[in-house]
Design a protein around this motif. Sequence first.
Motif, PDB file in Angstrom:
ATOM      1  N   VAL A 184       0.845  -0.907  -0.187  1.00  0.00           N
ATOM      2  CA  VAL A 184       0.410   0.071  -0.098  1.00  0.00           C
ATOM      3  C   VAL A 184       1.129   1.552  -0.245  1.00  0.00           C
ATOM      4  CG1 VAL A 184      -1.544   1.542   1.192  1.00  0.00           C
ATOM      5  CG2 VAL A 184      -1.914  -1.750   1.191  1.00  0.00           C
ATOM      6  N   CYS A 185       1.027   2.273  -1.132  1.00  0.00           N
ATOM      7  CA  CYS A 185       1.154   3.449  -0.990  1.00  0.00           C
ATOM      8  C   CYS A 185       0.049   5.077  -1.141  1.00  0.00           C
ATOM      9  CB  CYS A 185       1.786   3.777  -2.640  1.00  0.00           C
ATOM     10  SG  CYS A 185       3.318   2.015  -2.813  1.00  0.00           S
ATOM     11  N   PRO A 186       0.732   5.620   0.093  1.00  0.00           N
ATOM     12  CA  PRO A 186       0.675   6.561   0.009  1.00  0.00           C
ATOM     13  C   PRO A 186       0.728   7.476  -0.828  1.00  0.00           C
ATOM     14  CG  PRO A 186       2.923   6.846   0.624  1.00  0.00           C
ATOM     15  CD  PRO A 186       2.503   5.394  -0.130  1.00  0.00           C
ATOM     16  N   ALA A 187      -0.971   8.363  -2.079  1.00  0.00           N
ATOM     17  CA  ALA A 187      -0.759   8.428  -3.441  1.00  0.00           C
ATOM     18  C   ALA A 187      -0.574  10.057  -3.789  1.00  0.00           C
ATOM     19  CB  ALA A 187      -1.058   7.584  -4.485  1.00  0.00           C
ATOM     20  N   ILE A 188      -0.573  10.798  -4.565  1.00  0.00           N
ATOM     21  CA  ILE A 188      -1.540  11.500  -4.575  1.00  0.00           C
ATOM     22  C   ILE A 188      -1.722  11.655  -6.149  1.00  0.00           C
ATOM     23  CG2 ILE A 188      -0.942  14.213  -5.691  1.00  0.00           C
ATOM     24  CD1 ILE A 188       1.459  14.902  -3.756  1.00  0.00           C
ATOM     25  N   GLU A 189      -3.268  11.990  -6.886  1.00  0.00           N
ATOM     26  CA  GLU A 189      -3.826  11.965  -8.175  1.00  0.00           C
ATOM     27  C   GLU A 189      -4.097  13.094  -8.106  1.00  0.00           C
ATOM     28  OE1 GLU A 189      -6.773   9.868 -10.786  1.00  0.00           O
ATOM     29  OE2 GLU A 189      -7.333   9.867  -8.517  1.00  0.00           O
ATOM     30  N   LEU A 190      -3.229  14.254  -9.879  1.00  0.00           N
ATOM     31  CA  LEU A 190      -3.727  15.107  -9.681  1.00  0.00           C
ATOM     32  C   LEU A 190      -4.904  14.810 -10.847  1.00  0.00           C
ATOM     33  CD1 LEU A 190      -0.508  16.762 -10.531  1.00  0.00           C
ATOM     34  CD2 LEU A 190      -1.569  16.771  -9.030  1.00  0.00           C
ATOM     35  N   VAL A 191      -6.061  15.395 -10.720  1.00  0.00           N
ATOM     36  CA  VAL A 191      -6.768  15.899 -11.389  1.00  0.00           C
ATOM     37  C   VAL A 191      -7.372  16.588 -12.955  1.00  0.00           C
ATOM     38  CG1 VAL A 191      -9.522  14.627 -11.622  1.00  0.00           C
ATOM     39  CG2 VAL A 191      -8.214  13.969  -9.919  1.00  0.00           C
ATOM     40  N   GLY A 192      -7.118  15.896 -14.073  1.00  0.00           N
ATOM     41  CA  GLY A 192      -7.030  17.035 -14.866  1.00  0.00           C
ATOM     42  C   GLY A 192      -8.437  16.674 -16.299  1.00  0.00           C
ATOM     43  N   SER A 193      -8.697  17.956 -16.741  1.00  0.00           N
ATOM     44  CA  SER A 193      -9.716  17.284 -18.317  1.00  0.00           C
ATOM     45  C   SER A 193      -8.728  17.743 -19.324  1.00  0.00           C
ATOM     46  CB  SER A 193     -10.874  18.387 -18.065  1.00  0.00           C
ATOM     47  OG  SER A 193     -10.854  17.185 -19.481  1.00  0.00           O
ATOM     48  N   ARG A 194      -9.302  16.262 -20.612  1.00  0.00           N
ATOM     49  CA  ARG A 194      -8.685  17.193 -22.537  1.00  0.00           C
ATOM     50  C   ARG A 194      -9.450  17.592 -22.296  1.00  0.00           C
ATOM     51  NH1 ARG A 194      -4.832  14.939 -18.623  1.00  0.00           N
ATOM     52  NH2 ARG A 194      -6.666  13.896 -18.253  1.00  0.00           N
ATOM     53  N   TYR A 195     -10.406  18.426 -21.802  1.00  0.00           N
ATOM     54  CA  TYR A 195     -11.594  19.332 -22.124  1.00  0.00           C
ATOM     55  C   TYR A 195     -11.172  20.271 -22.336  1.00  0.00           C
ATOM     56  CZ  TYR A 195     -13.413  14.760 -24.391  1.00  0.00           C
ATOM     57  OH  TYR A 195     -13.203  13.397 -24.674  1.00  0.00           O
ATOM     58  N   ASP A 196     -11.814  21.843 -23.280  1.00  0.00           N
ATOM     59  CA  ASP A 196     -11.598  23.112 -22.972  1.00  0.00           C
ATOM     60  C   ASP A 196     -13.122  23.625 -23.032  1.00  0.00           C
ATOM     61  OD1 ASP A 196     -10.447  25.312 -21.744  1.00  0.00           O
ATOM     62  OD2 ASP A 196      -9.815  26.125 -23.900  1.00  0.00           O
TER      63      ASP A 196
END
Length: 322
Positions: A184-196
């Motif tokens: 099990v790992c501590p993790a950061i997810e960066l969330v972003g969209s390909r739609y402008d």
Amino acid sequence: EDLRKLETWPCSRTCAPERSFVHTLQGHRSESMAFLTITDPDVYARDIAHARNTLQWRSAEDVARLGAGGSDLTDAYNVQRELASGKFADHIGPLVGWKCGATNAEAQFALQVDGPFLGPLFANSVVHLGIGVQWSVEHKILGAPSFKANSEAEFAFVMKDSLPPRDDAGIYSQEEVWEAVMEVCPAIELVGSRYDAPGSETTTSAKVADCAINAMAIMGPGVARESLGELSNLADVRCSLLIDGSQAASGTGANVLGNPVTSLTWLANDLPRRTGHYLRKGDVVMSGAVCSSNKFAAGSTIAIRFMGLPAGGESGTSVVLT
């Protein structure tokens, strides 16, 4: 061996913090989204892969091509199936795992879904860091300018065993899935969209088709499953998310469907039905947000701290947005 491979992924775009994430796709001509219908998952997947690779965002008009969103995500999963087929590995890297999204009631309400959804993770968007290593990414990797990008603190799992569909169509229990975890790992997810397009105009279907709006997953040093004891212990692990050294959000593992292992178990059982894939040895799984914050900008440092991972200890990781 699988974990060693993971620690070296992705080599072409993330082998050094100072290297650019903008990777030019030579000789690619993107098909026009204006002619797409929901019966064209291959073409839609190709366009998403190209957008993720070149950071060339799609317009608001493109968003409507996958329907109105809601709980019926069949079209989105058909696009994911194409993305995960391997045919776009030169654009986005090989498939290395999966993520869970909308793993709490608030997110499900906002996205108008009646349960969690899933998405593929590719080598060009996953980094596994060692102890004391900090990573840097370009802020632009987070997606189109009009989409309000987010950062999430999550439990990430690395699988020790594969969990193929059962012949009798039975489901895996939480205990069986927990036993199949290596670490099990501590993790950061960066969330972003390909739609402008403004977030309200981006349908849930479009977001799910776009790898469930994953931009980057940054995993810290892993903790062996055996050292964590009972799976129920993860629900009590506390986490803080810090922006430039100040706490921006906090929560516990209970925020992820009651327990991150519940989220992982849902994925193990639902993945074959949705995509035709199943969890394999060495796969990475991002289980969903413990807490999140969008109060950052270019130049920010995002860090997470997990108290009680490992038992009685602390772990974490961080990323700098350049």
